[in-house]
Design an enzyme around this catalytic site. Structure first.
Site, PDB file in Angstrom:
ATOM      1  N   THR A 196      35.720  38.775  41.369  1.00 44.03           N
ATOM      2  CA  THR A 196      36.530  37.676  41.916  1.00 44.03           C
ATOM      3  C   THR A 196      37.922  37.704  41.292  1.00 44.03           C
ATOM      4  O   THR A 196      38.914  37.455  41.970  1.00 44.03           O
ATOM      5  CB  THR A 196      35.849  36.308  41.676  1.00 44.03           C
ATOM      6  OG1 THR A 196      34.506  36.392  42.108  1.00 44.03           O
ATOM      7  CG2 THR A 196      36.529  35.208  42.434  1.00 44.03           C
ATOM      8  N   GLY A 197      37.988  38.032  40.010  1.00 52.44           N
ATOM      9  CA  GLY A 197      39.291  38.118  39.336  1.00 52.44           C
ATOM     10  C   GLY A 197      40.208  39.147  39.994  1.00 52.44           C
ATOM     11  O   GLY A 197      41.407  38.905  40.169  1.00 52.44           O
ATOM     12  N   LYS A 229      40.379  23.751  40.646  1.00 50.99           N
ATOM     13  CA  LYS A 229      39.364  24.053  41.667  1.00 50.99           C
ATOM     14  C   LYS A 229      38.094  24.390  40.890  1.00 50.99           C
ATOM     15  O   LYS A 229      37.930  25.503  40.393  1.00 50.99           O
ATOM     16  CB  LYS A 229      39.815  25.242  42.527  1.00 50.99           C
ATOM     17  CG  LYS A 229      39.237  25.271  43.938  1.00 50.99           C
ATOM     18  CD  LYS A 229      37.737  25.346  44.021  1.00 50.99           C
ATOM     19  CE  LYS A 229      37.212  26.741  43.774  1.00 50.99           C
ATOM     20  NZ  LYS A 229      35.714  26.785  43.723  1.00 50.99           N
ATOM     21  N   GLY A 243      36.562  33.636  35.492  1.00 48.52           N
ATOM     22  CA  GLY A 243      35.394  33.942  36.318  1.00 48.52           C
ATOM     23  C   GLY A 243      35.009  35.400  36.199  1.00 48.52           C
ATOM     24  O   GLY A 243      35.337  36.067  35.208  1.00 48.52           O
ATOM     25  N   SER A 244      34.360  35.894  37.236  1.00 53.30           N
ATOM     26  CA  SER A 244      33.818  37.253  37.175  1.00 53.30           C
ATOM     27  C   SER A 244      34.902  38.297  37.444  1.00 53.30           C
ATOM     28  O   SER A 244      35.958  37.996  38.019  1.00 53.30           O
ATOM     29  CB  SER A 244      32.699  37.393  38.203  1.00 53.30           C
ATOM     30  OG  SER A 244      33.240  37.198  39.489  1.00 53.30           O
ATOM     31  N   GLU A 289      27.017  43.332  33.729  1.00 49.83           N
ATOM     32  CA  GLU A 289      26.973  42.016  33.087  1.00 49.83           C
ATOM     33  C   GLU A 289      25.792  41.221  33.652  1.00 49.83           C
ATOM     34  O   GLU A 289      25.632  41.112  34.868  1.00 49.83           O
ATOM     35  CB  GLU A 289      28.277  41.257  33.358  1.00 49.83           C
ATOM     36  CG  GLU A 289      28.339  39.931  32.625  1.00 49.83           C
ATOM     37  CD  GLU A 289      29.565  39.093  32.990  1.00 49.83           C
ATOM     38  OE1 GLU A 289      29.946  39.059  34.161  1.00 49.83           O
ATOM     39  OE2 GLU A 289      30.131  38.466  32.073  1.00 49.83           O
ATOM     40  N   CYS A 332      30.979  33.688  28.575  1.00 50.22           N
ATOM     41  CA  CYS A 332      31.697  34.940  28.852  1.00 50.22           C
ATOM     42  C   CYS A 332      31.794  35.810  27.615  1.00 50.22           C
ATOM     43  O   CYS A 332      31.782  37.036  27.700  1.00 50.22           O
ATOM     44  CB  CYS A 332      33.089  34.621  29.374  1.00 50.22           C
ATOM     45  SG  CYS A 332      33.982  33.535  28.263  1.00 50.22           S
ATOM     46  N   GLU A 354      41.007  35.427  33.027  1.00 48.38           N
ATOM     47  CA  GLU A 354      40.018  35.484  31.930  1.00 48.38           C
ATOM     48  C   GLU A 354      38.702  35.883  32.581  1.00 48.38           C
ATOM     49  O   GLU A 354      38.064  35.063  33.235  1.00 48.38           O
ATOM     50  CB  GLU A 354      39.871  34.104  31.264  1.00 48.38           C
ATOM     51  CG  GLU A 354      41.098  33.597  30.561  1.00 48.38           C
ATOM     52  CD  GLU A 354      41.434  34.381  29.308  1.00 48.38           C
ATOM     53  OE1 GLU A 354      40.604  35.204  28.870  1.00 48.38           O
ATOM     54  OE2 GLU A 354      42.537  34.182  28.779  1.00 48.38           O
TER      55      GLU A 354
HETATM   56  P1  NDP Z   1      33.032  33.618  40.009  1.00 47.92           P
HETATM   57  O1  NDP Z   1      34.027  34.684  39.774  1.00 47.92           O
HETATM   58  O2  NDP Z   1      32.017  33.801  41.065  1.00 47.92           O
HETATM   59  O3  NDP Z   1      33.774  32.249  40.375  1.00 47.92           O
HETATM   60  C1  NDP Z   1      34.763  31.677  39.539  1.00 47.92           C
HETATM   61  C2  NDP Z   1      35.558  30.652  40.330  1.00 47.92           C
HETATM   62  O4  NDP Z   1      36.299  31.334  41.355  1.00 47.92           O
HETATM   63  C3  NDP Z   1      34.701  29.611  41.055  1.00 47.92           C
HETATM   64  O5  NDP Z   1      35.374  28.362  41.038  1.00 47.92           O
HETATM   65  C4  NDP Z   1      34.639  30.178  42.466  1.00 47.92           C
HETATM   66  O6  NDP Z   1      34.351  29.213  43.421  1.00 47.92           O
HETATM   67  C5  NDP Z   1      36.058  30.719  42.619  1.00 47.92           C
HETATM   68  N1  NDP Z   1      36.249  31.744  43.651  1.00 47.92           N
HETATM   69  C6  NDP Z   1      35.321  32.533  44.249  1.00 47.92           C
HETATM   70  N2  NDP Z   1      35.923  33.382  45.133  1.00 47.92           N
HETATM   71  C7  NDP Z   1      37.254  33.115  45.093  1.00 47.92           C
HETATM   72  C8  NDP Z   1      38.405  33.653  45.763  1.00 47.92           C
HETATM   73  N3  NDP Z   1      38.311  34.641  46.652  1.00 47.92           N
HETATM   74  N4  NDP Z   1      39.622  33.136  45.466  1.00 47.92           N
HETATM   75  C9  NDP Z   1      39.743  32.143  44.557  1.00 47.92           C
HETATM   76  N5  NDP Z   1      38.698  31.587  43.891  1.00 47.92           N
HETATM   77  C10 NDP Z   1      37.464  32.079  44.150  1.00 47.92           C
HETATM   78  O7  NDP Z   1      32.371  33.339  38.590  1.00 47.92           O
HETATM   79  P2  NDP Z   1      31.158  32.387  38.248  1.00 47.92           P
HETATM   80  O8  NDP Z   1      31.502  30.969  38.591  1.00 47.92           O
HETATM   81  O9  NDP Z   1      29.928  32.990  38.808  1.00 47.92           O
HETATM   82  O10 NDP Z   1      31.144  32.473  36.629  1.00 47.92           O
HETATM   83  C11 NDP Z   1      30.539  33.515  35.950  1.00 47.92           C
HETATM   84  C12 NDP Z   1      31.539  34.600  35.590  1.00 47.92           C
HETATM   85  O11 NDP Z   1      32.629  34.037  34.893  1.00 47.92           O
HETATM   86  C13 NDP Z   1      30.964  35.638  34.652  1.00 47.92           C
HETATM   87  O12 NDP Z   1      31.289  36.930  35.107  1.00 47.92           O
HETATM   88  C14 NDP Z   1      31.667  35.385  33.322  1.00 47.92           C
HETATM   89  O13 NDP Z   1      31.780  36.509  32.513  1.00 47.92           O
HETATM   90  C15 NDP Z   1      32.969  34.839  33.764  1.00 47.92           C
HETATM   91  N6  NDP Z   1      33.574  33.998  32.730  1.00 47.92           N
HETATM   92  C16 NDP Z   1      34.647  34.456  32.004  1.00 47.92           C
HETATM   93  C17 NDP Z   1      35.194  33.705  30.984  1.00 47.92           C
HETATM   94  C18 NDP Z   1      36.388  34.169  30.182  1.00 47.92           C
HETATM   95  O14 NDP Z   1      37.046  33.342  29.537  1.00 47.92           O
HETATM   96  N7  NDP Z   1      36.722  35.429  30.159  1.00 47.92           N
HETATM   97  C19 NDP Z   1      34.625  32.389  30.635  1.00 47.92           C
HETATM   98  C20 NDP Z   1      33.534  31.991  31.464  1.00 47.92           C
HETATM   99  C21 NDP Z   1      33.029  32.774  32.481  1.00 47.92           C
HETATM  100  P3  NDP Z   1      32.828  28.938  43.875  1.00 47.92           P
HETATM  101  O15 NDP Z   1      31.965  28.969  42.653  1.00 47.92           O
HETATM  102  O16 NDP Z   1      32.890  27.585  44.438  1.00 47.92           O
HETATM  103  O17 NDP Z   1      32.484  30.035  44.827  1.00 47.92           O
END
Ligand code: NDP
Length: 495
Positions: free
Chosen positions: A249-250, A193, A245-246, A399, A302, A268
């Site tokens: 959301t995580g 996704k 992701g963030s 962040e 990240c 992650e």
């Molecule tokens: P988000 O957490 O906003 O989104 C990540 C993914 O989750 C997207 O595909 C998003 O979809 C999806 N998503 C959103 N809400 C839900 C939900 N309720 N259930 C399931 N999936 C959901 O992160 P960003 O895309 O804004 O990326 C930036 C963040 O990612 C930063 O905080 C960064 O630190 C972190 N990150 C961490 C990494 C690591 O390895 N530790 C590496 C890279 C980034 P959609 O975008 O379509 O809403």
């Protein structure tokens, strides 16, 4: 400004109307809602992608279950050769994939070429190598027998099943391929996704995967927003979630997965990574290090550092020299090969950075360089250097995920380590010094999943990566990912 010309196949791909990739091809959209993919360098809509509805999610999961039944039976050598072929195809389509990625994310074209494509192919080959090396253990049961009977035991590593890989927008190709490689090499099927901002490159890679010989259904791509991700996680037909992701959301993802089916989860997440510079580091080396740690891909990594600690006697010189270097960066179109600094990836992110700059001003943090959004079109933000007043300044705690380095002085090494650890997060950190012996003594005291010495941000497929504290659960890369993508089955035999 002189932009490279887009390849005809890139123009053609952007002009197509896209939808979820299920069972080996993009399926006709059964939902009238489309997501617009916007080029963050121009604010123009460059493509449209159908948003998955509940039926799309059901179809993708059903296809992935069939894909799992077939792919999990493939011989390890077959899995390896399909992944190696896919890596070759990705390299053969290097320029096409790099251009698509730059158009959707605003990443400098050379970062798209060298990281999103070349590095991703290296990671995929590394995973392919594991296919023929997965193994269990032979065990000797420990308790005495009752009547002279004997026991022996062994363990099997079995793929967990259908994996949901949820990917952010910052490295939409490479992170998708980390998840895809981990899942496919262990015999799982995977549904990716992508972020709604960056769905295009993985849709193209899914087509290449079929050309590489991957059976239909082993890799599906569901396009849509967060709700599509949630529906996949909560679907009774999925077995594992690998989320990048963030932090907020995580947390939501972890809770959904646990409540759904105790679904296994790898998280992650983001953080607020620290870089500490010891007094022996020369000024120019410190400035190079800060640019590597904080400004690559406009800080949208990240693992990038956002908190910088420099000895009180040197902080003025370091922030001054850094500001001079940043002022010389050529800010421009990501499709111009001479640009050194491009836009951030989307309007929402640019607006969030603007709000953080306003917060820094309201708290009287000292903005030494930058701190403004640039006039449009495009999502441009000035590279920024901030000197905090105290550990409580927002920019030392929230962040930014942007090109923002926030500094605080320290007085001695004990205080340096305490400051570096003063965070609820712990994804990565770096120590900079010419005294390797000192560095090796300090490394165990730093609370982070990865500690770099005299470097920052470089990831290698052979070295496990993941966070401690609130930066995540689980590890990618190395052999560590195998735990997360396989179940251990114990077999015990009486004889
Ligand atoms: P988000 O957490 O906003 O989104 C990540 C993914 O989750 C997207 O595909 C998003 O979809 C999806 N998503 C959103 N809400 C839900 C939900 N309720 N259930 C399931 N999936 C959901 O992160 P960003 O895309 O804004 O990326 C930036 C963040 O990612 C930063 O905080 C960064 O630190 C972190 N990150 C961490 C990494 C690591 O390895 N530790 C590496 C890279 C980034 P959609 O975008 O379509 O809403």
């Amino acid at each position: 400004m002189s932009n490279i010309s887009l390849l005809p196949q890139v123009r053609g791909f952007l002009q197509r109307e896209h939808s979820s990739f299920i069972d080996g091809r993009q399926q006709p959209a059964d939902n009238p809602h489309y997501l617009e993919v916007i080029d963050p360098a121009s604010d123009q809509v460059i493509s449209r992608v159908a948003e998955a509805c509940v039926h799309t999610v059901d179809d993708a999961v059903a296809s992935s279950r069939r894909g799992f039944a077939q792919w999990s039976q493939a011989a390890p050598a077959v899995r390896a050769s399909v992944l190696l072929k896919l890596a070759d195809l990705i390299e053969q389509h290097r320029e096409e994939l790099a251009q698509l990625e730059t158009c959707q994310s605003g990443k400098l074209i050379n970062i798209s070429r060298n990281f999103e494509v070349d590095q991703a192919a290296h990671f995929l080959r590394y995973y392919a190598g594991w296919a023929t090396k997965l193994s269990g253990q032979t065990l000797t049961p420990s308790l005495p027998s009752f009547n002279g009977e004997r026991y022996t035991a062994f363990t099997l590593r079995e793929p967990v099943g259908v994996v949901v890989g949820i990917v952010p927008w910052n490295f939409s190709t490479m992170i998708a391929l980390w998840k895809l490689g981990s899942a496919l090499v262990t015999g799982c099927s995977i549904i990716i996704k992508p972020s709604e901002f960056t769905p295009l490159t993985i849709l193209r890679i899914a087509e290449l995967a079929i050309d590489a010989g991957l059976p239909a259904g082993a890799l599906n791509v569901v396009t849509g927003g967060g709700m599509a991700g949630k529906a996949l996680i909560e679907h009774p037909g999925t077995d594992k979630v690998s989320f990048t992701g963030s932090v907020p959301t995580g947390l939501a993802v972890g809770q959904s997965a646990m409540a759904a089916n105790l679904t296994r989860t790898t998280l992650e997440l983001g953080g607020k990574n620290a870089a500490g510079f010891l007094r022996d580091v020369a000024l120019s080396k410190a400035v190079d290090g800060i640019i590597e740690a904080g400004f690559l891909h406009s800080g949208q990594i990240c693992a990038a550092a956002e908190r910088f600690y420099v000895h009180r006697s040197q902080i003025e010189a370091v922030t001054g020299a850094l500001s001079e270097r940043l002022a010389k960066l050529k800010i421009g179109s990501p499709l111009d090969e001479t640009s050194e600094f491009g836009p951030v990836s989307n309007k929402q992110h640019q607006a969030r950075l603007g709000a953080l700059f306003a917060k820094a001003r309201s708290e009287n943090s000292q903005i030494i360089h930058g701190g403004r959004l640039l006039e449009g079109p495009g999502c441009y933000v000035e590279p920024t250097v901030i000197l905090a007043n105290s550990v409580n300044d927002s920019l030392l705690n929230e962040e930014t995920f942007g090109p923002v380095a926030t500094f605080l002085p320290y007085d001695d090494e004990e205080q340096l380590i305490a400051l570096m650890n003063d965070s609820p997060y712990g994804l990565s950190a770096s120590l900079w010094t010419n005294d390797l012996s000192k560095a090796l003594r300090l490394v165990p005291q730093v609370q982070a999943g990865t500690v770099w010495v005299n470097m920052h941000t470089l990831l290698d497929p052979a070295v496990p990566f993941g966070g401690v504290k609130a930066s995540g659960i689980g590890r990618e890369f190395g052999g560590a990912f195998i735990e997360d993508y396989t179940e251990l089955k114990s077999v015990m035999i009486r004889y």
